[in-house]
Design a protein around this motif. Structure first.
Motif, mmCIF file in Angstrom:
data_model
loop_
_atom_site.group_PDB
_atom_site.id
_atom_site.type_symbol
_atom_site.label_atom_id
_atom_site.label_comp_id
_atom_site.label_asym_id
_atom_site.label_seq_id
_atom_site.Cartn_x
_atom_site.Cartn_y
_atom_site.Cartn_z
ATOM 1 N N ARG A 1 0.604 -1.204 -0.010
ATOM 2 C CA ARG A 1 0.022 -0.168 -0.088
ATOM 3 C C ARG A 1 0.812 1.160 0.008
ATOM 4 N NH1 ARG A 1 -3.781 2.316 -1.840
ATOM 5 N NH2 ARG A 1 -4.815 0.097 -2.028
ATOM 6 N N LEU A 2 1.853 1.238 0.749
ATOM 7 C CA LEU A 2 3.132 2.428 0.707
ATOM 8 C C LEU A 2 3.469 2.749 -0.560
ATOM 9 C CD1 LEU A 2 4.854 1.834 3.930
ATOM 10 C CD2 LEU A 2 3.028 3.481 3.728
ATOM 11 N N VAL A 3 3.655 1.624 -1.380
ATOM 12 C CA VAL A 3 4.599 1.774 -2.480
ATOM 13 C C VAL A 3 3.486 2.089 -3.587
ATOM 14 C CG1 VAL A 3 5.665 0.303 -4.403
ATOM 15 C CG2 VAL A 3 6.111 -0.124 -2.147
ATOM 16 N N ILE A 4 2.092 1.614 -3.401
ATOM 17 C CA ILE A 4 1.076 2.106 -4.325
ATOM 18 C C ILE A 4 0.859 3.741 -4.216
ATOM 19 C CG2 ILE A 4 -1.439 2.076 -4.910
ATOM 20 C CD1 ILE A 4 -1.186 -0.859 -4.152
ATOM 21 N N ASN A 5 0.786 4.238 -2.836
ATOM 22 C CA ASN A 5 0.860 5.541 -2.709
ATOM 23 C C ASN A 5 2.043 6.460 -3.160
ATOM 24 O OD1 ASN A 5 -1.789 5.152 -1.541
ATOM 25 N ND2 ASN A 5 -0.894 5.203 0.564
ATOM 26 N N PHE A 6 3.193 5.680 -2.908
ATOM 27 C CA PHE A 6 4.527 6.363 -3.425
ATOM 28 C C PHE A 6 4.434 6.629 -5.083
ATOM 29 C CE2 PHE A 6 8.690 6.289 -4.956
ATOM 30 C CZ PHE A 6 9.359 7.006 -3.886
ATOM 31 N N LEU A 7 3.694 5.657 -5.755
ATOM 32 C CA LEU A 7 3.893 5.625 -7.108
ATOM 33 C C LEU A 7 3.106 6.696 -7.772
ATOM 34 C CD1 LEU A 7 4.219 1.913 -8.420
ATOM 35 C CD2 LEU A 7 6.064 3.614 -8.069
ATOM 36 N N ASN A 8 1.917 6.490 -7.313
ATOM 37 C CA ASN A 8 0.705 7.540 -7.359
ATOM 38 C C ASN A 8 1.164 9.188 -7.298
ATOM 39 O OD1 ASN A 8 -0.986 5.808 -8.365
ATOM 40 N ND2 ASN A 8 -2.056 5.407 -6.652
ATOM 41 N N ALA A 9 1.961 9.156 -6.183
ATOM 42 C CA ALA A 9 2.248 10.438 -5.720
ATOM 43 C C ALA A 9 3.519 11.084 -6.759
ATOM 44 C CB ALA A 9 2.932 10.702 -4.321
ATOM 45 N N TYR A 10 4.009 10.062 -7.260
ATOM 46 C CA TYR A 10 5.399 10.472 -8.130
ATOM 47 C C TYR A 10 4.834 10.846 -9.572
ATOM 48 C CZ TYR A 10 10.139 10.637 -10.127
ATOM 49 O OH TYR A 10 11.094 11.196 -10.955
ATOM 50 N N ASN B 1 0.987 -9.117 -9.772
ATOM 51 C CA ASN B 1 -0.017 -8.801 -8.875
ATOM 52 C C ASN B 1 -1.072 -7.845 -9.589
ATOM 53 O OD1 ASN B 1 -1.733 -7.831 -6.555
ATOM 54 N ND2 ASN B 1 -0.297 -8.710 -5.250
ATOM 55 N N LEU B 2 -2.233 -8.286 -10.035
ATOM 56 C CA LEU B 2 -3.102 -7.708 -10.715
ATOM 57 C C LEU B 2 -3.705 -6.608 -9.775
ATOM 58 C CD1 LEU B 2 -4.706 -10.314 -12.889
ATOM 59 C CD2 LEU B 2 -2.654 -9.161 -13.499
ATOM 60 N N SER B 3 -4.127 -6.734 -8.680
ATOM 61 C CA SER B 3 -4.785 -5.837 -7.901
ATOM 62 C C SER B 3 -4.046 -4.762 -7.646
ATOM 63 C CB SER B 3 -5.280 -6.726 -6.507
ATOM 64 O OG SER B 3 -4.011 -6.891 -5.964
ATOM 65 N N TYR B 4 -2.788 -4.768 -7.346
ATOM 66 C CA TYR B 4 -1.814 -3.661 -7.326
ATOM 67 C C TYR B 4 -1.712 -3.076 -8.516
ATOM 68 C CZ TYR B 4 -0.573 -6.039 -2.728
ATOM 69 O OH TYR B 4 -0.611 -6.517 -1.527
ATOM 70 N N VAL B 5 -1.358 -3.670 -9.528
ATOM 71 C CA VAL B 5 -1.407 -2.993 -11.045
ATOM 72 C C VAL B 5 -2.576 -1.987 -11.271
ATOM 73 C CG1 VAL B 5 -1.129 -3.231 -13.716
ATOM 74 C CG2 VAL B 5 0.223 -4.729 -11.925
#
Length: 254
Positions: free
Chosen positions: A173-182, A195-199
């Motif tokens: 979840r932290l990585v997902i937020n990190f990528l969305n912020a960048y 991992n489809l749910s994360y992609v």
């Protein structure tokens, strides 16, 4: 930054891995790269980094061909990479690894320390981790440090090979937020993952590699509009192997 290719082909010996790929990814996109094991996802990322050269075709980054050696240095400074296996020196502490990578990119880390510490504090939550040797890191900790290294120089093109592997759900979840912020209008992020749910939570576009070619390349909305279960269902229909009888297997296991 934009990336693209025209009739891109890559083989290893007699094995054709990528065959005539033509695509374009506009700046501001996050491309989810999907496909079965051995489909060529990592090979495509290696080509985009310039580590490998295509057998034929043209690979373009920001309108410049990777085949033009004069462009390599300027382009590489705009690319951040997270390899699937990572490239950490186990003898270095995390802080030493950060300083070493900064030297490779010609970055004055002291003038960029606020950003580095913000990334480390967000992903690790405990900055004392930076003084530990990489050899003591768990798989998830190595992945997080690798992400910081990939983003250290604020690249306009980010290539991430299995960024979620080895992460627990909270870290993912932290990585997902990190990528969305960048993600930004002048940047491109490519995420190869199983991992489809994360992609689904980061991608604006999807590319599905199968048997050396793209089975699908387009927006997430064009692929599916109904969430994880529909994404998984659509992908399985696209890549499903031939149905095989389980009768013999059932007899062997009975």
């Amino acid at each position: 930054m934009e990336i693209g290719a025209e009739n891109l082909t890559k083989s290893y010996g007699r094995q054709i891995v990528l065959n005539g790929l033509t695509f374009r990814v506009q700046e501001g996109s996050v491309l989810g790269l999907l496909g079965n094991n051995g489909a060529g996802k990592s090979t495509l990322i290696h080509l985009l980094t310039g580590i490998h050269q295509p057998d034929s075709g043209v690979l373009l980054i920001d309108g410049k061909s990777w085949l033009d050696a004069a462009q390599h240095d300027s382009l590489r400074r705009q690319i951040g990479v997270l390899p699937e296996q990572g490239q950490l020196n186990p003898e270095l502490t995390a802080a030493e690894q950060l300083r070493f990578t900064a030297l490779l990119y010609g970055i004055d880390l002291s003038s960029n320390m606020d950003q580095v510490m913000a990334m480390a504090e967000y992903l690790f939550e405990d900055l004392s981790v930076l003084e530990k040797r990489c050899a003591t890191f768990s798989t998830g900790m190595k992945k997080k440090l690798g992400l910081i290294l990939a983003f250290l120089h604020k690249p306009r093109l980010v290539l991430l090979d299995e960024p979620f592997s080895g992460l627990d759900p909270g870290s993912a979840r932290l990585v997902i937020n990190f990528l969305n912020a960048y993600s930004r209008s002048d940047r491109v992020i490519v995420v190869s993952s199983h991992n489809l749910s994360y992609v689904e939570q980061v991608a604006t576009h999807l590319a599905v590699l199968h048997e050396t070619e793209f089975r699908f390349f387009g927006t997430m909305d064009a692929f599916t509009s109904s969430g994880q279960s529909q994404l998984e269902s659509s992908l399985m229909q696209l890549l499903a192997p031939e149905e095989k009888s389980t009768d013999q297997l059932r007899r062997l296991l009975s």
